[in-house]
Design an enzyme around this catalytic site. Structure first.
Site, PDB file in Angstrom:
ATOM      1  N   LYS A 179      -6.517   9.502  -3.358  1.00 25.17           N
ATOM      2  CA  LYS A 179      -7.211   8.477  -3.682  1.00 25.17           C
ATOM      3  C   LYS A 179      -8.046   8.902  -4.920  1.00 25.17           C
ATOM      4  O   LYS A 179      -9.362   9.315  -4.614  1.00 25.17           O
ATOM      5  CB  LYS A 179      -8.799   7.841  -2.279  1.00 25.17           C
ATOM      6  CG  LYS A 179      -8.223   6.175  -2.585  1.00 25.17           C
ATOM      7  CD  LYS A 179      -8.805   5.360  -1.719  1.00 25.17           C
ATOM      8  CE  LYS A 179      -8.691   4.202  -1.899  1.00 25.17           C
ATOM      9  NZ  LYS A 179      -9.097   2.589  -1.200  1.00 25.17           N
ATOM     10  N   TRP A 228      -4.392   4.934  -4.820  1.00 21.99           N
ATOM     11  CA  TRP A 228      -3.581   5.856  -3.880  1.00 21.99           C
ATOM     12  C   TRP A 228      -2.792   6.888  -4.275  1.00 21.99           C
ATOM     13  O   TRP A 228      -1.929   6.299  -5.632  1.00 21.99           O
ATOM     14  CB  TRP A 228      -2.853   5.068  -2.425  1.00 21.99           C
ATOM     15  CG  TRP A 228      -3.687   4.935  -1.462  1.00 21.99           C
ATOM     16  CD1 TRP A 228      -3.412   3.568  -1.374  1.00 21.99           C
ATOM     17  CD2 TRP A 228      -4.466   4.809  -0.764  1.00 21.99           C
ATOM     18  NE1 TRP A 228      -4.207   3.245  -0.496  1.00 21.99           N
ATOM     19  CE2 TRP A 228      -4.920   4.273   0.096  1.00 21.99           C
ATOM     20  CE3 TRP A 228      -4.937   6.164  -0.820  1.00 21.99           C
ATOM     21  CZ2 TRP A 228      -6.187   4.056   1.071  1.00 21.99           C
ATOM     22  CZ3 TRP A 228      -5.617   6.658   0.422  1.00 21.99           C
ATOM     23  CH2 TRP A 228      -6.666   6.322   0.759  1.00 21.99           C
ATOM     24  N   THR A 262       0.763  -0.722  -0.087  1.00 22.74           N
ATOM     25  CA  THR A 262      -0.033   0.234  -0.179  1.00 22.74           C
ATOM     26  C   THR A 262       0.968   1.118  -0.039  1.00 22.74           C
ATOM     27  O   THR A 262       2.615   1.044   0.154  1.00 22.74           O
ATOM     28  CB  THR A 262      -0.710  -0.645   1.402  1.00 22.74           C
ATOM     29  OG1 THR A 262      -1.838   0.807   1.163  1.00 22.74           O
ATOM     30  CG2 THR A 262      -0.436  -0.350   3.036  1.00 22.74           C
ATOM     31  N   GLU A 312      -4.632  -3.098   5.123  1.00 25.11           N
ATOM     32  CA  GLU A 312      -3.965  -3.681   6.737  1.00 25.11           C
ATOM     33  C   GLU A 312      -5.417  -4.423   7.069  1.00 25.11           C
ATOM     34  O   GLU A 312      -4.905  -4.563   8.392  1.00 25.11           O
ATOM     35  CB  GLU A 312      -2.918  -2.421   7.441  1.00 25.11           C
ATOM     36  CG  GLU A 312      -2.656  -1.570   6.814  1.00 25.11           C
ATOM     37  CD  GLU A 312      -2.653  -0.590   6.021  1.00 25.11           C
ATOM     38  OE1 GLU A 312      -3.395  -1.239   5.412  1.00 25.11           O
ATOM     39  OE2 GLU A 312      -1.851   0.240   5.688  1.00 25.11           O
TER      40      GLU A 312
END
Ligand code: AMP
Length: 542
Positions: free
Chosen positions: A439, A444, A186, A331
């Site tokens: 976003k 992202w 990420t 996550e």
């Protein structure tokens, strides 16, 4: 006293074995890069997954070695999900939308040994292969006759030929359920990208939970279309939940435009679809002008970004499709909350129901959540008080891969970087984000990357990147710049400066020049103040 029940590990191979035995004839349909539709069954998928496992054994890959993919949603990717993880290796789903520099950095950091890619991404693979020092084997996800002759990639093999030589017999190994199964990076809010390393246990528990009626409600009666990419948090776990329930799977491949998605939903009798708001915007944009309706679609899970009210309304009222608003994170494997109403809400007037549906929803069993103030004290669930959202649970990250960024937990809880309220019924509403990221279309953009490039320009003294609301992409980056005294740079010059330094879609939409950027006591840029300063700003039309 110890319990007397069997201690059978929760392993990903168990999911595909179950699907083969109990739902062997359920279909998996995929739109391929070649443009045609491929269809087969869980039985065949299971058999080919075993061939993948044998092929990895033959390459001499060790337990825990990483096998990377750069691939759309499709049956070959699905086979890798099972063949790689099931045999004890780690499936690393790379994000093909990233800049080649980022892809190379991530592949090296993960120490990927094998890279399996759809032919769409051949140019990307050609751009990075000289720099990916750990990758020893390149596999193109295609039939032997589609393998490009002069790819320039040493030893490139076709996937079908690679696994085709292998036996379909394979005994899935048994090991500790806490063994790593898959890896997903990420963008991270500071510094380099960080990765969540999922385990067999976390993935299986998440798959169970996702299938629950008040979560994604997945059953053998469904035909599911995950538009959410398999490279983004395992397509929200759908490839696992589908096998666990025997649901038909419909994979869209590279064709994510409204027309292609609509045609697939209709032709494959899709009852259930999942994706970020942007894809549904494109779908509804295609359907509305020509008055198209759905004949089988009943439910859609929308998450990854806040779902706009007009979208929930359009799906519900114009198309009879129930929208389930979902919130989660890489996550968190990713599901945290889903918005389904309770019995007591049935009697509410439509606008009050809508007010609830717009929230991000109730926590799933397995996810504990709380909101806290700046000192870490827990705040009340009154639907008004907002605070930093912290979570914990068996599919929430404990630490990042290779310990990057140190210990992320606060008193055993993971701080999400989201800010929200929780009401007395336990419905979470995200109101803001404390993390410094943007976003756009579900992907992202690191504001830090955007700022670092701007300040590398000789005429820029300081730069702050913030996200601005956008009707199609949810947010788009804008860079706010203070020029160096006596120096000049135009908006076009600065935007041009981004070319080649960052993926095209990550380049800011606009540059706003200001005299000064508000700073806090520690010299940190105050993005909230900056957002206030730009309250009346609107993005340029593109
Ligand atoms: P990712 O790790 O890419 O899945 O992104 C997770 C982040 O996306 C969350 O921490 C939120 O900031 C944002 N997000 C995900 N779902 C929603 C939602 N339904 N509403 C608002 N923000 C969301």
């Amino acid at each position: 006293m110890l319990g007397l029940m069997q201690n059978q590990p929760l392993l990903i191979s168990g999911l595909i074995e179950f699907a083969e035995r109990h739902h062997g004839d359920a279909e998996i349909v995929s739109r391929r890069v070649e443009g045609d539709l491929h269809r087969y069954t869980y039985k065949e998928a299971a058999s080919r997954s075993r061939q993948v496992a044998n092929a990895l054994d033959q390459l001499g890959l060790a337990f825990g070695d990483r096998v990377a993919t750069l691939a759309w949603n499709g049956y070959r990717h699905f086979e890798l999900y099972y063949g790689v993880s099931g045999s004890g290796r780690v499936l690393h789903t790379l994000n093909p939308r990233l800049h080649p520099d980022q892809v190379a950095w991530i592949a090296n950091h993960a120490e990927d040994q094998v890279l399996c890619f759809d032919l769409t991404f051949l140019p990307l693979v050609q751009a990075v292969q000289g720099r990916c020092t750990s990758i020893k084997h390149y596999i193109a996800l295609c039939a032997a006759d589609k393998l490009p002759a002069d790819s320039g990639i040493p030893g490139l093999q076709s996937y079908d030929a690679w696994i085709g030589q292998q036996s379909t017999e394979y005994r899935w190994p048994s090991f500790d359920e806490n063994t790593a199964s898959s890896l997903c990076y990420t963008s991270g809010t500071t510094g380099n990208p960080k990765a969540a390393l999922y385990s067999h246990r976390s993935s299986t528990l998440h798959a169970y939970a996702a299938a629950l009626p008040d979560v994604m409600s997945i059953s053998a009666r469904d035909a599911i279309l995950p538009v959410v990419p398999m490279f983004h948090v395992n397509a929200w776990g759908i490839p696992y939940s589908a096998a666990l329930t025997g649901a038909k799977l419909v994979f869209p491949g590279p064709a994510l435009d409204g027309k292609s998605i609509y045609e697939l939903i209709e032709s494959e009798k899709v009852s259930y679809a999942a994706g970020v708001p942007t894809v549904w915007q494109m779908l509804l944009g295609h359907m509305k002008p020509v008055g198209l309706k759905f004949s089988t679609l009943r439910r859609t899970v929308i998450g990854g970004s806040a779902c706009p009210p007009a979208m929930i309304q359009a799906f519900n009222e114009d198309y009879g499709v129930e929208v389930l608003h979902a919130w989660g994170m890489t996550e968190m494997s990713p599901l945290g909350t889903l918005c389904t109403l309770k019995n007591k809400h049935d009697a509410l007037p439509p606008d009050e129901k809508m007010r609830i549906r717009l929230k991000q929803g109730r926590a799933i069993y397995g996810v504990d959540m709380k909101i806290v103030d700046a000192e870490g004290a827990e705040l009340p669930w009154d639907g008004k008080t907002f605070g930093d959202l912290h979570v914990r649970g068996p599919w929430v990250v404990r630490s990042y891969f290779k310990g990057e960024g140190g210990d992320p937990l606060v008193d055993g809880w993971f701080p999400t970087g989201d800010v929200g309220t929780i009401d007395s019924d336990g419905y979470l509403q995200i109101t803001d984000r404390s993390k410094d990221v943007i976003k756009s279309g579900g992907e992202w953009i690191s504001s830090i990357d955007v700022e670092n490039i701007a300040v590398a320009h000789p005429a820029v003294a300081m730069a702050a990147c913030i996200g601005m609301p956008h009707p199609k992409w949810d947010e788009r980056p804008v860079v706010v710049v203070v020029k160096r005294p006596g120096m000049d740079v135009s908006k076009d010059e600065l935007l041009h400066f981004y070319e080649g330094r960052i993926a095209k879609w990550q380049v800011p939409d606009d540059v706003v020049f200001v005299e000064a950027i508000p700073l806090g006591a520690t010299g940190k840029m105050l993005k909230t103040r900056l957002r206030e300063m730009l309250r009346d700003y609107t993005l340029p039309q593109t």
